[in-house]
Design a protein around this motif. Structure first.
Motif, PDB file in Angstrom:
ATOM      1  N   MET A 107      27.884  29.660  53.423  1.00 16.67           N
ATOM      2  CA  MET A 107      29.178  29.700  52.719  1.00 16.67           C
ATOM      3  C   MET A 107      29.249  28.654  51.616  1.00 16.67           C
ATOM      4  SD  MET A 107      30.627  32.257  53.949  1.00 16.67           S
ATOM      5  CE  MET A 107      32.183  32.064  53.063  1.00 16.67           C
ATOM      6  N   ALA A 108      28.416  27.615  51.702  1.00 13.32           N
ATOM      7  CA  ALA A 108      28.397  26.585  50.657  1.00 13.32           C
ATOM      8  C   ALA A 108      27.585  27.020  49.443  1.00 13.32           C
ATOM      9  CB  ALA A 108      27.834  25.278  51.225  1.00 13.32           C
ATOM     10  N   LEU A 109      26.824  28.112  49.567  1.00 14.42           N
ATOM     11  CA  LEU A 109      26.040  28.620  48.437  1.00 14.42           C
ATOM     12  C   LEU A 109      26.953  29.309  47.430  1.00 14.42           C
ATOM     13  CD1 LEU A 109      23.000  30.086  50.450  1.00 14.42           C
ATOM     14  CD2 LEU A 109      23.013  28.011  49.050  1.00 14.42           C
ATOM     15  N   PRO A 110      26.531  29.407  46.162  1.00 12.95           N
ATOM     16  CA  PRO A 110      27.410  29.971  45.112  1.00 12.95           C
ATOM     17  C   PRO A 110      27.959  31.356  45.436  1.00 12.95           C
ATOM     18  CG  PRO A 110      25.445  28.989  44.143  1.00 12.95           C
ATOM     19  CD  PRO A 110      25.251  28.946  45.619  1.00 12.95           C
ATOM     20  N   ASP A 111      27.133  32.235  45.993  1.00 14.61           N
ATOM     21  CA  ASP A 111      27.576  33.601  46.283  1.00 14.61           C
ATOM     22  C   ASP A 111      27.630  33.901  47.768  1.00 14.61           C
ATOM     23  OD1 ASP A 111      27.790  34.366  43.530  1.00 14.61           O
ATOM     24  OD2 ASP A 111      25.598  34.492  43.461  1.00 14.61           O
ATOM     25  N   GLY A 112      27.634  32.859  48.588  1.00 19.55           N
ATOM     26  CA  GLY A 112      27.746  33.070  50.016  1.00 19.55           C
ATOM     27  C   GLY A 112      26.655  33.975  50.557  1.00 19.55           C
ATOM     28  N   TYR A 113      27.061  34.977  51.337  1.00 20.52           N
ATOM     29  CA  TYR A 113      26.089  35.898  51.934  1.00 20.52           C
ATOM     30  C   TYR A 113      25.418  36.797  50.898  1.00 20.52           C
ATOM     31  CZ  TYR A 113      27.431  34.658  56.700  1.00 20.52           C
ATOM     32  OH  TYR A 113      27.624  33.973  57.885  1.00 20.52           O
ATOM     33  N   ASN A 114      25.992  36.883  49.706  1.00 22.55           N
ATOM     34  CA  ASN A 114      25.387  37.694  48.642  1.00 22.55           C
ATOM     35  C   ASN A 114      24.371  36.913  47.806  1.00 22.55           C
ATOM     36  OD1 ASN A 114      26.885  40.062  49.200  1.00 22.55           O
ATOM     37  ND2 ASN A 114      28.668  39.161  48.181  1.00 22.55           N
TER      38      ASN A 114
END
Length: 587
Positions: free
Chosen positions: A463-470
């Protein structure tokens, strides 16, 4: 003999496209009719010349209606030719694309069902070129080659019969030209047959060297050995260049002979028709038509003959695809077996890679819902045991049972649906994190994906990544850390929720910061399941219900941790070394 070989290759290509034979035959028929319609404007043009000559000599009057009729015929033939070409293009041209797509999918299915030994016997370059370069070549060339050859040779046969009707000398000249051309083609065919496998081998070698160079780039840079590492790549490029130049030099004289025959045919027909016209045995307009027609005829043959070299290359591609498709499925006699108990048993199992024996007459049993740890020196056969259980290979001797059934009774899918595997070296696909997790259960809901990610302790960092699971990860998961990749692989296994879990050094290379998260994730994954774990960490080994000590392909000790540490042997020495390694401190 060359003609029979051409027919054999065409039959092989037709078999590859047999699913679409109705469209294939329709396209060939329409293409042939279109070529014949292409002659109509020439006939009409020559007839117009006759009418003009007759009108100028006073033999007949050139009526406007004749001009209108001839114009209508020409226009009609052009429109019909366009219509047939359009129908052929829309109905037939996509066949090669559809066949290529089906072949790629078929190869993918085949690779899932063959032994890993089959993949190891063939280099990566060969598979890469088969699925990419070879099939792309097949996709772009097949329909053009098939249409050119079949249409042109039918057209040639009709033409020679027509010329024989005018004069035996004309038909004989055409047959002689074809004979000389065929001699050149025989030589081209021999060169192609000899050179196509060599050329294919050089392409495979280049692809293999490129794959190795790119994959080893980090090592190349770290050791500053760009020159050494690229030597193989440059040699492959140079070899390919030399092979292609040699092929062109070999083809040149053969191609010159083949073209000489065609040009001599045109010259002979021109001389014979001119002579017949001078002798009054043939009208001028007819002589003009036959001379023009001879150029069209031999140009058509030349176009088809240029396709014969490509036909040989297509045959090499088809041969290579056939060798992959003929691979023996490891589960060819398997059935879709369902089981409701998950104990595992190895009975007198032996296995080796080529001539090197790895496992020798090992026997053990893993009861359902227990944890078995496998320890031993590097190369002792620990990972091989797991590979045999998952049926990546078949044991040469003995029997492996899961739930009371021999693994040979299962199809690969029905066996592996009961097994989740987490490896030390995690591979993630160049795709979104969501799809990488979904690999464990393609029809899972969003709620199931998130629940698995939370249980695997990777939801928060995702969730901390720019696009989450995408978020799309690089090939192999190169954009994530080792611990992050490991947790995603555990989420993938957790989502599959298989009753048997194999952990092959799943925590061996994890940093201390992430270790407790990985251990929590593994605890959630393995709860209430039959577990096989290959590990060196004491915490993982000590809690196992059973420990198997493997050395030189044999089970040399078995028991619980307490039982084995009380015995002198390999396990006790192993524990002593691990305690020293894990108990170090900074003074």
């Amino acid at each position: 003999r060359g003609g029979f070989r051409m027919i054999r290759i065409l039959k092989r290509l037709f078999r590859l496209m047999s699913q679409y034979k109705g469209r294939l035959y329709l396209g060939i028929a329409l293409s042939m009719i279109s070529n014949i319609l292409g002659i109509v404007p020439i006939i009409c043009g020559v007839w117009t010349i006759k009418l003009i000559l007759d009108d100028s000599n006073g033999a007949a009057v050139l009526e406007p209606v004749y001009v209108l009729q001839l114009t209508t015929i020409i226009l009609g033939s052009v429109l019909l030719r366009w219509l047939f070409a359009y129908i052929r293009a829309t109905r037939q041209d996509s066949i090669a694309h559809e066949v290529t797509c089906a072949e790629r999918l078929k190869i993918g299915d085949i690779l899932k069902r063959v032994s890993l030994g089959f993949l190891q016997r063939k280099n990566m370059g060969e598979f890469t070129t088969a699925i990419t370069t070879d099939l792309a070549f097949f996709e772009m060339q097949t329909m053009n080659v098939v249409n050119n050859i079949i249409d042109s040779y039918i057209f040639l046969a009709i033409t020679i019969i027509w010329l024989l009707c005018f004069s035996p000398f004309l038909g004989g000249a055409a047959l002689l030209a074809v004979a000389i051309s065929t001699a050149g083609l025989q030589l081209i065919e021999r060169q192609s047959r000899k050179n196509s496998p060599i050329r294919q081998e050089s392409i495979n070698e280049m692809a293999d060297e490129i794959v190795q160079y790119v994959r080893g780039m980090a090592v190349v840079k770290s050791f500053k050995q760009e020159g050494v590492a690229s030597d193989g790549l440059y040699r492959a490029y140079h070899k390919s260049k030399e092979i292609n130049i040699k092929m062109e030099r070999n083809f040149a004289p053969c191609d010159a002979l083949h073209r000489l025959g065609l040009y001599m045919g045109t010259m002979a027909i021109t001389c014979i028709t001119a002579l017949l016209a001078l002798q009054g045995k043939m009208e001028l307009y007819m002589a003009i038509m036959l001379i023009v027609y001879s150029y069209i005829m031999f140009n058509t043959i030349e176009s088809a003959n240029n396709s014969l070299h490509i036909l040989e290359m297509l045959d090499t591609v088809a041969e290579k695809l056939q060798s992959i498709e003929d691979a023996e499925f490891i589960d060819k006699d398997g059935k879709d077996v369902s089981i409701n108990q998950y104990d595992i048993e190895f009975k007198d199992v032996s296995f080796g890679y080529d001539s090197r024996e790895v496992l020798s007459h090992i026997s053990f049993r893993i009861p359902q819902n227990t944890t078995t740890a496998i320890v031993g020196p590097s190369g002792s056969g620990k990972t091989t045991i797991c590979s045999l259980l998952a049926r990546f290979y078949d044991a040469q001797n003995g029997e492996i049972q899961v739930g009371g059934h021999n693994v040979r009774e299962f199809t690969c899918d029905s066996l592996l649906k009961n097994i989740s595997m987490v490896f030390q070296n995690v591979y993630l696909f160049h795709d979104s994190i969501r799809n990488n997790i979904l690999f464990g259960k393609p029809d899972a809901s969003e709620e199931e994906i998130i629940a698995a990610a939370k249980a695997a302790r990777c939801h928060d960092f995702i969730m901390a990544l720019p696009d989450g699971y995408n978020t799309v990860v690089g090939e192999g998961g190169s954009t994530l850390s080792g611990g992050e990749k490991q947790r995603i692989s555990i989420a993938r296994a957790m989502l599959k929720n298989a009753p048997i879990v194999i952990l092959d050094e799943a925590t061996a290379s994890i940093d201390p910061e992430n270790e407790h998260l990985i251990q929590q994730a593994i605890g959630n994954l393995t709860h209430g399941k039959t577990i096989i774990v290959i590990a060196h960490r004491l915490a993982t080994i000590e809690s196992a219900d059973q420990i198997l000590v493997i050395d030189e392909g044999k089970v040399v000790q078995r028991g619980t941790h307490q039982q084995l540490v009380s015995q002198n042997g390999l396990y006790k020495r192993f524990i002593s070394i691990r305690e020293q390694a894990e108990g170090w401190a900074i003074g």
